[in-house]
Scaffold this motif. Sequence first.
Motif, PDB file in Angstrom:
ATOM      1  N   UNK A 121      13.446  13.715  35.437  1.00 26.84           N
ATOM      2  CA  UNK A 121      12.677  14.347  36.514  1.00 26.84           C
ATOM      3  C   UNK A 121      12.731  15.871  36.446  1.00 26.84           C
ATOM      4  N   UNK A 122      13.583  16.414  35.554  1.00 29.51           N
ATOM      5  CA  UNK A 122      13.641  17.862  35.376  1.00 29.51           C
ATOM      6  C   UNK A 122      12.891  18.326  34.129  1.00 29.51           C
ATOM      7  N   UNK A 123      12.069  17.442  33.591  1.00 29.49           N
ATOM      8  CA  UNK A 123      11.099  17.821  32.558  1.00 29.49           C
ATOM      9  C   UNK A 123       9.713  17.533  33.120  1.00 29.49           C
ATOM     10  N   UNK A 124       8.820  18.482  32.989  1.00 31.15           N
ATOM     11  CA  UNK A 124       7.538  18.427  33.692  1.00 31.15           C
ATOM     12  C   UNK A 124       6.393  18.557  32.707  1.00 31.15           C
ATOM     13  N   UNK A 125       5.485  17.596  32.734  1.00 34.05           N
ATOM     14  CA  UNK A 125       4.344  17.565  31.811  1.00 34.05           C
ATOM     15  C   UNK A 125       3.105  18.118  32.503  1.00 34.05           C
ATOM     16  N   UNK A 126       2.490  19.122  31.906  1.00 37.01           N
ATOM     17  CA  UNK A 126       1.279  19.716  32.487  1.00 37.01           C
ATOM     18  C   UNK A 126       0.435  20.313  31.371  1.00 37.01           C
ATOM     19  N   UNK A 127      -0.847  19.985  31.378  1.00 39.34           N
ATOM     20  CA  UNK A 127      -1.789  20.536  30.398  1.00 39.34           C
ATOM     21  C   UNK A 127      -1.298  20.359  28.966  1.00 39.34           C
ATOM     22  N   UNK A 128      -0.866  19.127  28.658  1.00 40.46           N
ATOM     23  CA  UNK A 128      -0.436  18.758  27.306  1.00 40.46           C
ATOM     24  C   UNK A 128       0.776  19.548  26.822  1.00 40.46           C
ATOM     25  N   UNK A 129       1.608  19.999  27.766  1.00 40.77           N
ATOM     26  CA  UNK A 129       2.823  20.720  27.387  1.00 40.77           C
ATOM     27  C   UNK A 129       3.966  20.276  28.287  1.00 40.77           C
ATOM     28  N   UNK A 130       5.169  20.228  27.723  1.00 41.23           N
ATOM     29  CA  UNK A 130       6.351  19.828  28.481  1.00 41.23           C
ATOM     30  C   UNK A 130       7.159  21.062  28.858  1.00 41.23           C
ATOM     31  N   UNK A 131       7.563  21.135  30.128  1.00 36.78           N
ATOM     32  CA  UNK A 131       8.296  22.281  30.657  1.00 36.78           C
ATOM     33  C   UNK A 131       9.665  21.838  31.175  1.00 36.78           C
ATOM     34  N   UNK A 132      10.636  22.724  31.083  1.00 37.15           N
ATOM     35  CA  UNK A 132      11.923  22.530  31.742  1.00 37.15           C
ATOM     36  C   UNK A 132      11.838  23.103  33.153  1.00 37.15           C
ATOM     37  N   UNK A 133      12.324  22.351  34.135  1.00 39.36           N
ATOM     38  CA  UNK A 133      12.357  22.837  35.510  1.00 39.36           C
ATOM     39  C   UNK A 133      13.760  22.663  36.067  1.00 39.36           C
ATOM     40  N   UNK A 134      13.973  23.160  37.285  1.00 39.34           N
ATOM     41  CA  UNK A 134      15.279  23.114  37.943  1.00 39.34           C
ATOM     42  C   UNK A 134      16.318  23.813  37.071  1.00 39.34           C
ATOM     43  N   UNK A 135      16.218  25.121  37.016  1.00 37.20           N
ATOM     44  CA  UNK A 135      16.955  25.916  36.036  1.00 37.20           C
ATOM     45  C   UNK A 135      18.223  26.561  36.584  1.00 37.20           C
ATOM     46  N   UNK A 136      18.723  26.061  37.694  1.00 40.64           N
ATOM     47  CA  UNK A 136      19.881  26.675  38.339  1.00 40.64           C
ATOM     48  C   UNK A 136      21.132  26.633  37.473  1.00 40.64           C
TER      49      UNK A 136
END
Length: 212
Positions: A121-136
């Motif tokens: 749930x801390x990896x986020x898919x948007x516009x054909x790209x994967x992002x890292x989130x929740x970076x605390x």
Amino acid sequence: LKQDSYSRVVLAEVQGQCCYLKYYAPKSFLQSLLFRIGVGRAVQAYDNAERLSALGIAVPEARACLLLKEGILLVTDGMPAGRDLKALWQQQPEQRLLARAGDLLAQLHNAGLTHGDCKWSNLFWCDERLYLVDLESVSRARDEARGRDLARFTVNAEDLGVAAGIFAGFIDAYCVGTQAKPDDVVALMRPELLRLRDRHRKKYGERGAQLF
């Protein structure tokens, strides 16, 4: 989107742009004082987002970190068209998503950093790209911390019942990115994986099958 006693998360339009806003309330008087001098999870998340972005690692754009009378507000790009990897996989399981995750985690570890809570749930898919989130919790990489990132991702895969042949896409991509051997990667994560499996078993019962 979610809330607890000390935080609240919303998706909202700010000055015509969709933003993800997370409010942090202090848990104590001491933490309130620390907020005043710029110490806290929100500031860490903002600084880590800028640091990772400068390294070319995909994270939501950090827009602001605001000190309020009652706490701190973190503002990042909202990416309303995206979904976290867990939710996306449950709807549309594709091996390429695991390969993207392995490549992204390899980039992070090659940069000498670890995520600290690398659940799906801390990896986020948007516009054909994967992002890292929740970076605390992003911090400098040590073998133990790299193993924890890998184990956290793997135990979620086991919980979701991902087959070993499909999960190999994640391991293969991570190994290509880090020039590591699969057996070494499994050995690195195994101590933390055993601990997390035991914790999940006690909390949720038996789920899925062990991948290694």
